[in-house]
Design a protein around this motif. Structure first.
Motif, short mmCIF file in Angstrom:
data_model
loop_
_atom_site.label_atom_id
_atom_site.label_comp_id
_atom_site.label_asym_id
_atom_site.label_seq_id
_atom_site.Cartn_x
_atom_site.Cartn_y
_atom_site.Cartn_z
N UNK A 178 21.60 -12.73 -43.93
CA UNK A 178 20.60 -13.78 -44.05
C UNK A 178 20.37 -14.16 -45.52
N UNK A 179 20.43 -13.16 -46.38
CA UNK A 179 20.21 -13.45 -47.80
C UNK A 179 21.32 -14.34 -48.37
N UNK A 180 22.45 -14.37 -47.70
CA UNK A 180 23.54 -15.25 -48.13
C UNK A 180 23.41 -16.62 -47.46
N UNK A 181 22.25 -16.86 -46.85
CA UNK A 181 22.00 -18.12 -46.14
C UNK A 181 23.00 -18.40 -45.03
N UNK A 182 23.36 -17.32 -44.33
CA UNK A 182 24.25 -17.52 -43.20
C UNK A 182 23.59 -16.93 -41.97
N UNK A 183 24.09 -17.30 -40.81
CA UNK A 183 23.45 -16.87 -39.56
C UNK A 183 24.13 -15.61 -39.03
N UNK A 184 23.38 -14.51 -38.94
CA UNK A 184 23.97 -13.25 -38.48
C UNK A 184 24.20 -13.25 -36.97
N UNK A 185 25.27 -12.59 -36.55
CA UNK A 185 25.56 -12.44 -35.14
C UNK A 185 26.21 -11.09 -34.90
N UNK A 186 26.36 -10.72 -33.63
CA UNK A 186 26.91 -9.41 -33.32
C UNK A 186 27.91 -9.51 -32.18
N UNK A 187 29.05 -8.85 -32.31
CA UNK A 187 29.97 -8.70 -31.21
C UNK A 187 30.02 -7.21 -30.89
N UNK A 188 29.52 -6.85 -29.72
CA UNK A 188 29.49 -5.43 -29.39
C UNK A 188 30.85 -4.96 -28.91
N UNK A 189 31.21 -3.81 -29.38
CA UNK A 189 32.48 -3.26 -28.91
C UNK A 189 32.21 -2.09 -27.98
N UNK A 190 31.28 -1.25 -28.37
CA UNK A 190 31.01 -0.03 -27.60
C UNK A 190 29.59 0.41 -27.88
N UNK A 191 28.84 0.74 -26.85
CA UNK A 191 27.53 1.34 -27.03
C UNK A 191 27.35 2.41 -25.98
N UNK A 192 26.89 3.57 -26.35
CA UNK A 192 26.67 4.60 -25.35
C UNK A 192 26.23 5.91 -25.94
N UNK A 193 25.72 6.79 -25.07
CA UNK A 193 25.33 8.11 -25.56
C UNK A 193 26.52 9.05 -25.48
N UNK A 194 26.59 9.95 -26.44
CA UNK A 194 27.65 10.94 -26.41
C UNK A 194 27.21 12.15 -27.21
N UNK A 195 28.04 13.19 -27.17
CA UNK A 195 27.71 14.39 -27.93
C UNK A 195 28.26 14.27 -29.34
N UNK A 196 27.51 14.74 -30.31
CA UNK A 196 27.92 14.60 -31.71
C UNK A 196 29.07 15.53 -32.06
#
Lengths: 241, 241
Positions: free
Chosen positions: A95-113
DNA sequence: AATAGGTATGGTGTCAGACATCTGACCGGA
DNA sequence: TCCGGTCAGATGTCTGACACCATACCTATT
């Protein structure tokens, strides 16, 4: 005294803000001498002791120079702001670069560390972590590749309502991020990341490996961010110790 | 008062040093509460106002945490020292890694600055600069590739007696370096630099482009340093603004 | 016994005023 | 012209006081 102050932060911080305002608004130009401490204190309606606390911090930050017996001056070269020592979320950075942020999700989930995750986040074997891999975009262009890990226990309300900013998610969970230990590494190539960001041949990425802490020095987020450097510039003001 | 102080620096700085000493020597361990301001002031033989100036700086640096009505505490995680925000010469940096610094000269000589050099160093067309290209070694291994430019006018006594450290050369010329504006860039490949440093395939270099200033905010040195990251690690403590 | 509220205590935050010390400019005499 | 004295005004430091805040403890009520 029974004063009523709208802002509960310490007085000297308000003074700092005011001085920064005056200097960045062009009211005072670089190199000029500020009014004397006595004068400034009177002008701001604070004691000289409080004003001096503010000036001390500003001097430490390099915005002003004080000379005994002479006066206080605005620094000649205004300190470069938004250096790498200031911690912004990727969202904010875009945003500080005056551009519009977006997100493409690849993977989300719970797992063991992994063992390394446990070590750095201070977890036991049984605790799970929220793990996600995402590509962040600016005006639709892929610019940052993010791998993030958060201990599940930190997120009291789960991660519903998550809209892309981990900083906001952690703030909502009552564990706002205060600072991060960051390692800076150049990356010449990476099988997964480079194709995902569509990096031109011959260009390198800058990798920030960050361990984020909350205000109580508890680790809350471990992240690896790969930045395209044609979009982001990283600078820092280095001083002699 | 008529006190005679051996050290002429401001009192609050001496207090800072003393506190850092006490905390790093293990006298005080992380997380413990310091004696009250009143107590500490008495102990150090300074006024509470002066002591508070020291504490204010230490808080800003993140070494102590102050809580209104409670006390002042040593920070839990001692701040990572020698982050990238601390400006060391390459020589010092190599020594800090307990290795022996060396230099392989490639080119040294006076020449006319390019337009970009003039712009950044604030020079006229006719002024010459001292330009040098060197490879710095640690225990004989090539680890940093350096390109440096210094306005000739800065070096009053010429550059005789130059032994490898530009920082010392400038100090001898009465223009010691105070700080540097630094840009951080990853480099995937470079025809000249990579073979010179014998960089393994697939490894990237970190480039620091630095404009150094003296205490009077005058630019005195423009340098580009390419670091091998298997030898040097770069980190920084980033804080929320 | 458990709990809500008041109070005592000791910490930091802020204030006012004073004196010490440093710097630069002005001025007058050798 | 040069040098030293003097003076004004700036920051550096000290002192003592009070306000505000957080915690521990005590007390009264439930």
């Amino acid at each position: 005294m029974n004063h009523i102050r709208p802002d509960t932060r310490p007085l000297y911080m308000l003074v700092i803000d005011r001085i920064k305002e005056l200097s960045s608004s062009g009211e005072w130009s670089p190199g000029t001498r500020l009014p004397s401490e006595f004068e400034l204190a009177k002008q701001f309606g604070v004691s000289r002791a409080t004003l001096r606390e503010a000036l001390r911090v500003l001097e430490e930050e390099g915005l002003v120079v004080r000379r005994h017996g002479v006066g206080t001056f605005l620094a000649e070269r205004s300190v470069v702001r938004a250096g790498i020592e200031q911690l912004f979320s990727v969202t904010e950075w875009i945003e500080r670069a005056n551009r519009v942020p977006g997100t493409v999700e690849k993977q989300v989930g719970e797992m063991l560390p992994t063992e390394q995750d446990r070590d750095r986040l201070g977890l036991s074997e049984r605790e799970s972590i929220l793990c996600m891999t995402r590509i962040r975009t600016a005006d639709g262009d892929p610019v940052v590749y993010c791998e993030d890990r958060i201990p599940t226990r930190v997120l009291r309300h789960g991660w519903r309502g998550f809209d892309g900013s981990l900083f906001e998610l952690l703030e909502a969970a009552g564990r706002p991020i205060a600072y991060a230990q960051t390692e800076i590494k150049p990356v010449a190539y990476h099988d997964t990341v480079f194709p995902a960001l569509d990096v031109p041949a011959g260009e390198a990425l800058l990798l920030l490996e960050q361990l984020h802490f909350d205000a109580n020095d508890q680790p809350v987020l471990l992240s690896s961010n790969y930045f395209r450097t044609d979009t982001f510039h990283f600078h820092v003001l280095r001083r002699r110790p």
